[in-house]
Design an enzyme around this catalytic site. Sequence first.
Site, PDB file in Angstrom:
ATOM      1  N   GLU A 182      36.149  31.559  52.624  1.00 14.43           N
ATOM      2  CA  GLU A 182      36.592  32.171  54.062  1.00 14.43           C
ATOM      3  C   GLU A 182      35.496  31.925  54.849  1.00 14.43           C
ATOM      4  O   GLU A 182      34.961  32.975  55.394  1.00 14.43           O
ATOM      5  CB  GLU A 182      37.070  33.570  53.697  1.00 14.43           C
ATOM      6  CG  GLU A 182      38.380  33.508  52.965  1.00 14.43           C
ATOM      7  CD  GLU A 182      39.198  34.922  52.994  1.00 14.43           C
ATOM      8  OE1 GLU A 182      38.575  35.906  53.399  1.00 14.43           O
ATOM      9  OE2 GLU A 182      40.296  34.778  52.869  1.00 14.43           O
ATOM     10  N   GLU A 375      44.304  31.572  47.540  1.00 11.50           N
ATOM     11  CA  GLU A 375      44.610  32.739  47.572  1.00 11.50           C
ATOM     12  C   GLU A 375      45.707  33.001  48.059  1.00 11.50           C
ATOM     13  O   GLU A 375      46.156  32.613  49.177  1.00 11.50           O
ATOM     14  CB  GLU A 375      43.336  33.562  48.412  1.00 11.50           C
ATOM     15  CG  GLU A 375      42.063  33.716  47.745  1.00 11.50           C
ATOM     16  CD  GLU A 375      41.060  34.685  48.241  1.00 11.50           C
ATOM     17  OE1 GLU A 375      41.635  35.460  48.954  1.00 11.50           O
ATOM     18  OE2 GLU A 375      40.047  34.487  48.266  1.00 11.50           O
TER      19      GLU A 375
HETATM   20  C1  BGP Z   1      40.121  37.354  50.806  1.00  6.81           C
HETATM   21  C2  BGP Z   1      39.185  37.338  50.104  1.00  6.81           C
HETATM   22  C3  BGP Z   1      39.279  37.900  48.854  1.00  6.81           C
HETATM   23  C4  BGP Z   1      40.220  39.240  48.642  1.00  6.81           C
HETATM   24  C5  BGP Z   1      41.424  38.892  49.393  1.00  6.81           C
HETATM   25  C6  BGP Z   1      42.248  40.136  49.614  1.00  6.81           C
HETATM   26  O1  BGP Z   1      39.680  37.569  52.175  1.00  6.81           O
HETATM   27  O2  BGP Z   1      38.599  36.018  49.917  1.00  6.81           O
HETATM   28  O3  BGP Z   1      37.943  38.256  48.090  1.00  6.81           O
HETATM   29  O4  BGP Z   1      39.744  40.472  48.334  1.00  6.81           O
HETATM   30  O5  BGP Z   1      41.053  38.553  50.797  1.00  6.81           O
HETATM   31  O6  BGP Z   1      41.884  41.116  50.332  1.00  6.81           O
HETATM   32  P1  BGP Z   1      41.731  42.980  49.813  1.00  6.81           P
HETATM   33  O7  BGP Z   1      40.736  42.606  48.609  1.00  6.81           O
HETATM   34  O8  BGP Z   1      40.883  43.283  50.887  1.00  6.81           O
HETATM   35  O9  BGP Z   1      43.059  43.178  49.714  1.00  6.81           O
END
Ligand code: BGP
Length: 477
Positions: A182, A375
């Site tokens: 990201e 993701e």
């Molecule tokens: C993205 C990241 C991840 C992951 C995901 C979910 O921004 O790349 O590392 O954590 O989001 O977010 P969260 O863990 O805050 O629910």
Amino acid sequence: MTKSPFPEGFLWGGAVAANQCEGAYLEDGKGLSPVDLLPSVEEGRWEAARNPKKALETTYNYYPSHESIDFYHRYKEDIALFAEMGFKSFRLSISWPRIFPNGDDATPNEAGLEFYDRVFAECAKYGIEPVVTINHFDTPVELFKKYGGWKNRKCIDFYLNFCDVIFKRYKGQVKYWMTFNEINMILHLPFFGGGIDVNGEANPEEVKYQAAHHQLVASAMATKLAHEIDPENQVGCMLAAGTTYAFSCDPKDVWRALEADREGYFFIDVQARGYYPSYSKRFFKENNINLVIEDGDLDVLKNHTVDYVAFSYYSSRLTSADPEVMKETEGNVFATLRNPNLEASEWGWQIDPLGLRITMNAIYDRYQKPLFVVENGLGAVDTVEADGSINDDYRIDYMREHVREMGEAIEDGVDLIGYTPWGCIDLVSAGSGEMKKRYGFIYVDRDNEGKGTLDRSKKKSFDWYKKVIESNGSDLA
Ligand code: BGP
């Protein structure tokens, strides 16, 4: 059961990141990662993430990442479960401070390298293709303390040194790489994205874009290096994606939505097309952003573009040009208005499967490079029933609709190489530090305070996803 739109060899799998699953935060010579300084949300995680100097000076009661789900010691069991689901790929990150505890060490930490030797060997045993994020919110804290993180151009060399070591060590075992998780996150959570602190800077935007320039150059040089070391290597960029909709058909709202999308595309424009986009000139001028670009930087960007475009997708976004309307925004990292057409998760993340198809088409139209959804998923509270079962039908519903829309996008002509839903095994949330915000097909017995046996168990979605993979996406029932 209909014919599958998914191509043969499609990389079905799941995704995690070192800093959210490994634990063992100081074991075998590891240095600190940014998240190792952060407490739970109750103890002020957001404040700490936004003020890392203060976080460094503060001792909190509990740090969720320090033990996390202990993937460091339990990877064999976890990978066996992924194999049982039929994973073709597994996205993980290599912890930079596990390999270079200080970031600028002369030699790598052999014990850290050996850990990933073991992990990749385990993947190979089951024919699982590793997909490796080189830097997933994991710039060593020592680089932040000593150099100010990615503000400092020196980080390019430290990063390339890290790349050189891992490209050589894992040659033949890892083919798919991503340079930065990201990459646009540096604008929103600069400490996560770039190990930088912009508090007190005269022009924080300038500092962020300068750090971004360093990362973009590092990414292009890493792509060059990866291709030189092994021509088989495929290197991708990675965007926190989600198309922005206009709040109304007022052209001002439409223009604002376009600008919001450009904020993220900016990075991928450079990484996939090889040059700073035309609109950036005006943006930089109006925001008084004067980048230091060294001789040769623009050539490197031009000559070493990425092989594929990866992205995370959780939700679409909604914006307006009217500041009054924008007072109502919610969401954590990306401010968004509530879309009345969509439902939201318990954490307020709006659920928009068609938005995934829209996003995929928009990105593919723009770059014409293979895409990888690395993701996606639903963070939700799961309940363990008396008999031990976990009936996460809400997660199955979420995933079913998203997989369906991915199939539609493929039918639209999008070249999609894989799908690795986030947190395939429950892990610590990046944003909130919670365990109860669960994404997994595999449940981990651990709570927000760090209590629990760490035992793994299968949720209902485990069998569902297994069937999806087995049928190559044709059986979503
Ligand atoms: C993205 C990241 C991840 C992951 C995901 C979910 O921004 O790349 O590392 O954590 O989001 O977010 P969260 O863990 O805050 O629910």
